[in-house]
Design a protein around this motif. Structure first.
Motif, PDB file in Angstrom:
ATOM      1  N   VAL A   1     -38.477 -29.894 109.694  1.00 10.11           N
ATOM      2  CA  VAL A   1     -37.981 -28.908 110.831  1.00 10.11           C
ATOM      3  C   VAL A   1     -36.531 -28.510 110.296  1.00 10.11           C
ATOM      4  N   PRO A   2     -36.472 -26.952 110.570  1.00  7.59           N
ATOM      5  CA  PRO A   2     -35.313 -26.433 109.957  1.00  7.59           C
ATOM      6  C   PRO A   2     -34.112 -27.085 110.332  1.00  7.59           C
TER       7      PRO A   2
ATOM      8  N   GLN B   1     -36.269 -31.952 116.430  1.00 10.99           N
ATOM      9  CA  GLN B   1     -36.203 -30.459 116.811  1.00 10.99           C
ATOM     10  C   GLN B   1     -35.278 -30.306 118.079  1.00 10.99           C
ATOM     11  N   TYR B   2     -35.434 -31.256 119.190  1.00 12.39           N
ATOM     12  CA  TYR B   2     -34.433 -30.990 119.991  1.00 12.39           C
ATOM     13  C   TYR B   2     -33.093 -31.336 119.679  1.00 12.39           C
ATOM     14  N   ALA B   3     -32.695 -32.345 118.959  1.00 13.37           N
ATOM     15  CA  ALA B   3     -31.308 -32.586 118.269  1.00 13.37           C
ATOM     16  C   ALA B   3     -30.670 -31.393 117.589  1.00 13.37           C
TER      17      ALA B   3
ATOM     18  N   GLN C   1     -43.267 -24.294 125.303  1.00 11.33           N
ATOM     19  CA  GLN C   1     -41.536 -23.958 124.609  1.00 11.33           C
ATOM     20  C   GLN C   1     -41.650 -24.115 123.114  1.00 11.33           C
ATOM     21  N   GLY C   2     -42.764 -24.512 122.709  1.00  7.09           N
ATOM     22  CA  GLY C   2     -42.650 -24.513 121.132  1.00  7.09           C
ATOM     23  C   GLY C   2     -42.114 -25.934 120.579  1.00  7.09           C
ATOM     24  N   TRP C   3     -42.302 -27.008 121.539  1.00  2.90           N
ATOM     25  CA  TRP C   3     -41.958 -28.280 120.928  1.00  2.90           C
ATOM     26  C   TRP C   3     -43.213 -28.876 120.284  1.00  2.90           C
ATOM     27  N   ARG C   4     -43.040 -29.706 119.652  1.00  6.39           N
ATOM     28  CA  ARG C   4     -44.386 -30.394 118.756  1.00  6.39           C
ATOM     29  C   ARG C   4     -44.784 -31.579 119.617  1.00  6.39           C
TER      30      ARG C   4
END
Length: 226
Positions: free
Chosen positions: A98-99, A78-80, A40-43
């Protein structure tokens, strides 16, 4: 969570690899959350802990100011951000940008770092997330006391920066919640201890989820599940 991986992978012992590193690599290779995070592209797999807490308690709302303590490697930020939140984060270690998030490197326990976090928030936070952990000694009583001390510091800071009605998530080791629950209930309307499904079976971590910050931050003025 379904990943389609049913065959356990075992590594051949490599020259120079310690037993502990061998076990860690095997655990990573056989952990469905690790594979799903990568897909899913999470770190990091820890994102699924926050996702479960968010879905259960409705923590993250679009436009909310979120403070992420102990952010590395950045999956919670990332999630937030993906949830539409404005994120300010800190960690002792460098974190790849993190953009959509403002991330600083520093020791949260340093008062100058805490002041910098307040500046970057530019107003009271709606949610404080802490995935920090005190350095472990392997001695259960000592580790519990260290977790209690760190957790108490996080709750004190939450009292300073959270808006009325705000929420706080604090990682603890099992047993530390008993000492912190009275303080949490003094500051928040509700407080619960949760062990997310993504928590590893051999981990002693739990999360204190406190919601409904009473009153308002003294310096900033005045953002349910089951």
């Amino acid at each position: 969570m379904t990943t389609g991986r049913n065959v356990k992978t075992r590594l051949k012992t490599a020259k120079g690899r310690t037993v502990s590193s061998q076990r860690w690599l095997e655990r990573q290779l056989n952990d469905p959350y690790v594979h799903e995070a990568k897909r899913q592209g999470w770190r990091a797999r820890s994102v699924f802990k926050l996702k479960e807490l968010d879905e259960r308690f409705g923590l993250l709302k679009r436009g909310a100011r979120v403070l992420d303590l102990g952010a590395a490697p950045g999956s919670w930020s990332q999630y937030a951000v993906k949830r539409g939140c404005r994120v300010v984060a800190v960690d002792l270690q460098p974190v790849t940008p993190v953009p959509g998030a403002l991330i600083i490197e520093g020791d949260f326990l340093d008062s100058a770092v805490q002041e910098r976090l307040r500046e970057l928030l530019n107003g009271p936070a709606d949610v404080l997330l802490s995935d920090m952990a005190a350095a472990a000694t392997g001695q259960r009583a000592v580790d519990r006391l260290r977790a209690e001390a760190l957790g108490e510091t996080v709750l004190d800071f939450a009292c300073e920066v959270l808006t009325a009605g705000g929420s706080c998530v604090v990682k603890l080791v099992k047993g530390a919640e008993a000492a912190l629950m009275p303080k949490a209930l003094e500051l928040f309307q509700t407080a619960k201890v949760v062990r997310p499904k993504a928590t590893r079976a051999d981990s002693s971590e739990v999360f204190l989820v406190a919601r409904g910050r009473k009153g308002a931050p003294p310096a900033s003025g005045a953002g349910e599940g089951s």
